[in-house]
Design an enzyme around this catalytic site. Structure first.
Site, mmCIF file in Angstrom:
data_model
loop_
_atom_site.group_PDB
_atom_site.id
_atom_site.type_symbol
_atom_site.label_atom_id
_atom_site.label_comp_id
_atom_site.label_asym_id
_atom_site.label_seq_id
_atom_site.Cartn_x
_atom_site.Cartn_y
_atom_site.Cartn_z
ATOM 1 N N HIS A 1 2.728 3.372 -8.935
ATOM 2 C CA HIS A 1 2.587 1.854 -9.409
ATOM 3 C C HIS A 1 3.630 1.488 -9.935
ATOM 4 O O HIS A 1 4.309 0.385 -9.711
ATOM 5 C CB HIS A 1 1.151 1.764 -10.039
ATOM 6 C CG HIS A 1 -0.050 2.360 -9.384
ATOM 7 N ND1 HIS A 1 -0.344 1.841 -7.851
ATOM 8 C CD2 HIS A 1 -1.024 2.609 -9.702
ATOM 9 C CE1 HIS A 1 -1.644 2.211 -7.634
ATOM 10 N NE2 HIS A 1 -2.082 2.782 -8.483
ATOM 11 N N ARG B 1 -5.209 -2.290 9.012
ATOM 12 C CA ARG B 1 -6.372 -2.902 8.351
ATOM 13 C C ARG B 1 -5.855 -4.084 7.436
ATOM 14 O O ARG B 1 -4.895 -3.817 6.878
ATOM 15 C CB ARG B 1 -7.531 -2.141 8.094
ATOM 16 C CG ARG B 1 -7.348 -1.399 6.744
ATOM 17 C CD ARG B 1 -8.475 -0.655 6.392
ATOM 18 N NE ARG B 1 -8.159 0.475 5.308
ATOM 19 C CZ ARG B 1 -8.050 1.680 5.754
ATOM 20 N NH1 ARG B 1 -8.039 2.373 6.760
ATOM 21 N NH2 ARG B 1 -7.590 2.723 4.750
ATOM 22 N N ARG C 1 1.720 -4.937 6.250
ATOM 23 C CA ARG C 1 1.326 -3.825 5.421
ATOM 24 C C ARG C 1 2.241 -2.702 5.407
ATOM 25 O O ARG C 1 2.760 -2.170 6.618
ATOM 26 C CB ARG C 1 0.064 -3.533 5.861
ATOM 27 C CG ARG C 1 -0.933 -2.410 4.929
ATOM 28 C CD ARG C 1 -2.222 -2.232 5.504
ATOM 29 N NE ARG C 1 -3.018 -1.412 4.369
ATOM 30 C CZ ARG C 1 -4.420 -1.494 4.006
ATOM 31 N NH1 ARG C 1 -5.092 -2.582 4.318
ATOM 32 N NH2 ARG C 1 -4.779 -0.535 3.082
ATOM 33 N N GLU D 1 0.672 -13.535 12.298
ATOM 34 C CA GLU D 1 1.119 -12.383 12.970
ATOM 35 C C GLU D 1 0.849 -11.509 12.170
ATOM 36 O O GLU D 1 0.875 -11.758 10.785
ATOM 37 C CB GLU D 1 2.540 -12.553 13.300
ATOM 38 C CG GLU D 1 3.083 -13.850 14.285
ATOM 39 C CD GLU D 1 2.456 -13.423 15.578
ATOM 40 O OE1 GLU D 1 2.694 -12.113 16.158
ATOM 41 O OE2 GLU D 1 2.052 -14.388 16.249
ATOM 42 N N ASP E 1 0.795 -1.047 0.233
ATOM 43 C CA ASP E 1 0.013 -0.017 -0.028
ATOM 44 C C ASP E 1 0.930 1.091 -0.084
ATOM 45 O O ASP E 1 2.148 1.219 0.590
ATOM 46 C CB ASP E 1 -0.713 -0.168 1.297
ATOM 47 C CG ASP E 1 -2.176 0.860 0.977
ATOM 48 O OD1 ASP E 1 -2.462 1.339 -0.027
ATOM 49 O OD2 ASP E 1 -2.768 1.335 2.359
ATOM 50 N N LEU F 1 11.176 -20.233 -4.505
ATOM 51 C CA LEU F 1 10.406 -19.495 -3.670
ATOM 52 C C LEU F 1 8.938 -19.576 -4.513
ATOM 53 O O LEU F 1 9.065 -19.381 -5.880
ATOM 54 C CB LEU F 1 10.607 -17.872 -3.706
ATOM 55 C CG LEU F 1 9.778 -17.058 -2.812
ATOM 56 C CD1 LEU F 1 10.572 -16.124 -2.056
ATOM 57 C CD2 LEU F 1 8.939 -16.575 -4.082
HETATM 58 C C1 IPE Z 1 -5.274 -2.973 -0.525
HETATM 59 O O1 IPE Z 1 -5.263 -1.608 -0.187
HETATM 60 C C2 IPE Z 1 -5.255 -3.561 -1.482
HETATM 61 C C3 IPE Z 1 -4.077 -3.721 -2.039
HETATM 62 C C4 IPE Z 1 -3.070 -3.487 -1.660
HETATM 63 C C5 IPE Z 1 -4.208 -4.388 -3.499
HETATM 64 P P1 IPE Z 1 -6.285 -0.347 -0.519
HETATM 65 O O2 IPE Z 1 -5.503 0.987 -0.701
HETATM 66 O O3 IPE Z 1 -7.313 -0.765 -1.469
HETATM 67 O O4 IPE Z 1 -7.091 -0.491 0.803
HETATM 68 P P2 IPE Z 1 -7.948 0.563 1.502
HETATM 69 O O5 IPE Z 1 -8.941 1.082 0.400
HETATM 70 O O6 IPE Z 1 -6.926 1.647 1.947
HETATM 71 O O7 IPE Z 1 -8.400 -0.282 2.684
HETATM 72 C C1 IPE Z 2 -1.377 0.116 -3.279
HETATM 73 O O1 IPE Z 2 -1.293 1.615 -3.267
HETATM 74 C C2 IPE Z 2 -1.574 -0.508 -4.482
HETATM 75 C C3 IPE Z 2 -3.025 -0.829 -4.942
HETATM 76 C C4 IPE Z 2 -4.118 -0.896 -4.072
HETATM 77 C C5 IPE Z 2 -3.212 -1.521 -6.307
HETATM 78 P P1 IPE Z 2 -2.576 2.613 -3.300
HETATM 79 O O2 IPE Z 2 -2.675 2.895 -4.800
HETATM 80 O O3 IPE Z 2 -3.565 1.983 -2.488
HETATM 81 O O4 IPE Z 2 -1.912 3.849 -2.795
HETATM 82 P P2 IPE Z 2 -2.580 4.885 -1.652
HETATM 83 O O5 IPE Z 2 -3.000 3.819 -0.694
HETATM 84 O O6 IPE Z 2 -3.383 5.583 -2.310
HETATM 85 O O7 IPE Z 2 -1.259 5.665 -1.271
HETATM 86 MG MG MG Z 3 -4.106 2.169 -0.705
#
Ligand code: IPE
Ligand code: IPE
Ligand code: MG
Length: 227
Positions: free
Chosen positions: A29, A180, A174, A193, A12, A123
């Site tokens: 990304h 979460r 995370r 964990e 994330d 892996l």
């Molecule tokens: C969780 O991240 C999903 C992935 C990492 C693929 P999100 O950015 O979608 O989650 P929320 O919306 O903050 O819970």
């Molecule tokens: C995680 O990064 C990648 C995916 C959920 C695909 P985000 O795109 O959720 O990045 P933030 O949370 O907006 O920073």
């Molecule tokens: Mg996100």
């Protein structure tokens, strides 16, 4: 102290990484993909046998079409383009998620990566794409119903998951600070964990996996019993 066999990561913070730099989210990304490669190498170096990466959730379709299309193109082109690297590293690719809804190009790339890496043993990299923990359980129960099953057990449900041979994650971590699961591994996380790190995903590298492993090794797991 048990060793870290299966590490699962909720990647994330790509968007926030880009926003901080006044760049489009797509750049975040793309940077995230570079981290993925570093983390993969770091995981092999740390002796981790299974690495599960949350790439796209069943809820991520809510994002603007432009971003969804960009991510789908990344899955189609980059997974396919990296097969040589996976084979060189000894990485076996597995797909975790709902096929319905994914573009055919992405499915073809995933299927090909799975097929062409199936003999690798260093892996196993489980890519969770169009994955939702609730959907995973519902799909498994529906498979049992279609086979005439009248009563489910946790073991039966798990036996119908996409990759029942892959053990539950020991450590689910995370990036980017939020605490979460966002619908990741709901069934198998029963005794995983959990670890939350502020560092945004595009800033993760090999060294971060060393830190993660060290943190895991300090945990005391009891699985409901006594030590
Ligand atoms: C969780 O991240 C999903 C992935 C990492 C693929 P999100 O950015 O979608 O989650 P929320 O919306 O903050 O819970
Ligand atoms: C995680 O990064 C990648 C995916 C959920 C695909 P985000 O795109 O959720 O990045 P933030 O949370 O907006 O920073
Ligand atoms: Mg996100």
């Amino acid at each position: 102290m048990s060793s870290l066999v299966h590490l699962a990561i909720i990647m994330d913070g790509n968007g926030r990484w880009a926003k901080k730099r006044n760049l489009p989210r797509a750049v975040g990304h793309l940077e995230g993909l570079k981290s993925l490669k570093k983390v993969l190498v770091g995981s092999i170096n740390e002796g981790i046998k299974y690495l599960s990466l949350y790439c796209f959730s069943t809820e991520n379709w809510k994002r603007p079409k432009e971003e969804v299309d960009y991510l789908m193109a990344l899955f189609s082109n980059k997974i396919y383009g990296e097969i040589k690297t996976y084979n060189k590293l000894g990485v076996q690719i597995r797909f975790l998620g709902k096929r319905d809804g994914l573009p055919q190009k992405a499915l073809d790339a995933l299927d090909r990566a799975v097929e062409e890496t199936k003999s690798n043993t260093a892996l196993t990299l489980q890519l969770a794409i169009n994955y939702g923990g609730q959907d995973e359980i519902a799909r498994a129960v529906n498979k049992l119903i279609s086979e005439g099953c009248k009563e489910v057990t946790p073991e039966l449900i798990r036996s119908k998951f996409d990759n029942p041979d892959i053990p539950a994650a020991d450590f689910i971590v995370r990036s980017a600070g939020e605490e979460r699961l966002s619908n990741f591994l709901l069934f198998d996380s029963a005794y995983s964990e959990l670890g939350f790190y502020d560092k945004l995903w595009p800033d993760w590298d090999e060294a971060m996996i060393k830190t993660v492993k060290e943190d895991y090794l300090k945990r005391e797991r009891r699985f409901g019993g006594l030590l």
